[in-house]
Write an enzyme that holds these catalytic residues in place. Structure first.
Site, mmCIF file in Angstrom:
data_model
loop_
_atom_site.group_PDB
_atom_site.id
_atom_site.type_symbol
_atom_site.label_atom_id
_atom_site.label_comp_id
_atom_site.label_asym_id
_atom_site.label_seq_id
_atom_site.Cartn_x
_atom_site.Cartn_y
_atom_site.Cartn_z
ATOM 1 N N HIS A 1 0.848 -1.201 0.000
ATOM 2 C CA HIS A 1 0.000 0.000 0.000
ATOM 3 C C HIS A 1 0.873 1.237 0.000
ATOM 4 O O HIS A 1 2.087 1.154 0.082
ATOM 5 C CB HIS A 1 -1.016 -0.027 1.140
ATOM 6 N N ASP B 1 -0.262 -4.192 6.079
ATOM 7 C CA ASP B 1 -0.923 -3.747 7.314
ATOM 8 C C ASP B 1 -2.366 -4.252 7.390
ATOM 9 O O ASP B 1 -3.246 -3.569 7.916
ATOM 10 C CB ASP B 1 -0.907 -2.215 7.407
ATOM 11 N N ASP C 1 5.746 4.460 5.276
ATOM 12 C CA ASP C 1 6.552 3.454 5.973
ATOM 13 C C ASP C 1 6.566 2.118 5.206
ATOM 14 O O ASP C 1 7.080 1.115 5.716
ATOM 15 C CB ASP C 1 6.079 3.261 7.428
ATOM 16 N N HIS C 2 6.031 2.134 3.985
ATOM 17 C CA HIS C 2 6.072 0.945 3.123
ATOM 18 C C HIS C 2 6.666 1.264 1.748
ATOM 19 O O HIS C 2 7.028 0.365 1.008
ATOM 20 C CB HIS C 2 4.670 0.349 2.963
ATOM 21 N N HIS D 1 4.550 -5.159 10.466
ATOM 22 C CA HIS D 1 4.913 -4.485 11.725
ATOM 23 C C HIS D 1 5.063 -5.484 12.870
ATOM 24 O O HIS D 1 4.387 -6.508 12.904
ATOM 25 C CB HIS D 1 3.847 -3.465 12.136
ATOM 26 N N HIS E 1 -7.395 -1.241 5.294
ATOM 27 C CA HIS E 1 -6.427 -0.314 5.895
ATOM 28 C C HIS E 1 -6.295 0.912 4.985
ATOM 29 O O HIS E 1 -6.351 2.049 5.438
ATOM 30 C CB HIS E 1 -5.098 -1.046 6.054
ATOM 31 N N HIS F 1 1.357 3.913 2.030
ATOM 32 C CA HIS F 1 1.910 4.630 3.180
ATOM 33 C C HIS F 1 3.439 4.709 3.121
ATOM 34 O O HIS F 1 4.109 3.775 2.683
ATOM 35 C CB HIS F 1 1.463 3.967 4.495
HETATM 36 FE FE FE Z 1 2.521 0.505 8.119
HETATM 37 ZN ZN ZN Z 2 0.001 1.428 6.573
#
Ligand code: FE
Ligand code: ZN
Length: 276
Positions: free
Chosen positions: A77, A154, A81-82, A192, A135, A79
């Site tokens: 996805h 996520d 942090d990905h 995570h 998400h 975001h």
């Molecule tokens: Fe994440």
């Molecule tokens: Zn995420």
């Protein structure tokens, strides 16, 4: 900060998988506060892909240590942090970026847009794309049947599930149901390390689940030794993850929702977890 090392798969809630014709190596790289990046290398074809590179540097280090070359980035996805490492990795390695067709405007450097039913080849292996909105609206997962491996970003976590930022509870429940139809031994590579916190919520809604109590002890030991608790397995999650257990009489009693629909119970659990 010391340089980040990539680690093998010889601990966790589930043992490392082995198979006679298994040519895939999976490396887990812990980054940021609690993210995991995964490199998947096929020894037969020598191809390597990376799932959700939050950062480029630790991925490049891991590639160098192993003598691997990156061919593709797979994003679950959009975001940061990905996807934060997408552009730098693309520039350094010339790899392609694969992401959801729903999110071409939000995935940095996307080259190939995909969705449910699409397949990506990794040597002889097939990586199947599963849509799992919830998400985010364009969330996808990567499933490799020959490795019994699901990279779910996520969506599903050990004893937890992702927050609903863009999708509905009904969408997330549908996504989780899709995962539960996979083989029980499927290894779940979550993005995570949320396990310890998730366990406390799980315990609050199902305090006499013996599998849960045993797992929590194990998780505490792993975390005390600074080890990862991920991957987990589908069988493990079906036994301990409240979000996959709406039919548990104890959970229904805790919520005072005896006999309610799976979706109604899932929705209530997700709401309570937000405020836990
Ligand atoms: Fe994440
Ligand atoms: Zn995420």
């Amino acid at each position: 900060m010391p340089p980040l090392k990539c680690v093998g798969t010889d601990f966790r809630l589930s043992p490392a998988q082995t198979s006679n014709n298994m040519t895939l190596k999976i490396q887990q790289i812990p980054v940021l506060q609690d993210n995991y990046i995964y490199l998947i290398h096929d020894t037969a074809s020598t191809e390597t892909v990376v799932v959700d590179p939050a950062l480029a540097e630790p991925v490049l280090t891991c590639l160098n240590e192993n003598g691997w070359q990156l061919s593709r980035i797979l994003n679950t996805h959009h975001h940061a942090d990905h996807t934060g490492g997408n552009l730098a990795l693309k520039q350094t390695t010339g790899c392609q970026v694969i992401g959801s067709a729903t999110d071409t405007a939000r995935i940095p450097g996307i080259d190939i847009a995909c969705g449910e039913g699409d397949n990506i080849k990794l040597g002889q292996h097939t990586i199947q794309i599963l849509d799992c909105a919830g998400h985010t609206s364009g969330h996808i997962a990567f499933y490799i049947a020959t490795a019994n491996a699901l990279f779910c970003g996520d969506t599903l976590f050990a004893m937890g599930c992702g927050r609903l930022f863009e999708g509905t509870a009904a969408q997330m429940w549908q996504a989780l149901k899709k995962f539960t139809a996979l083989p029980l031994q499927t290894q779940i590579y979550c993005a995570h390390e949320y396990t310890a916190a998730n366990a406390q919520f799980a315990l609050s809604v199902e305090p006499s689940n013996q599998d849960l109590l045993k797992t929590i002890t194990h998780v505490e030991q792993l975390r005390a030794a600074q080890q990862a608790t991920v991957p987990t397995t589908l069988a493990q999650e079906l036994a301990t993850n409240p979000f996959l257990r709406p039919n548990s009489p104890e959970i229904q009693t805790t919520l005072n929702m005896q006999g309610a629909s799976e979706l109604a119970i899932f929705t209530e659990l997700r709401k309570r977890k937000n405020n836990f």
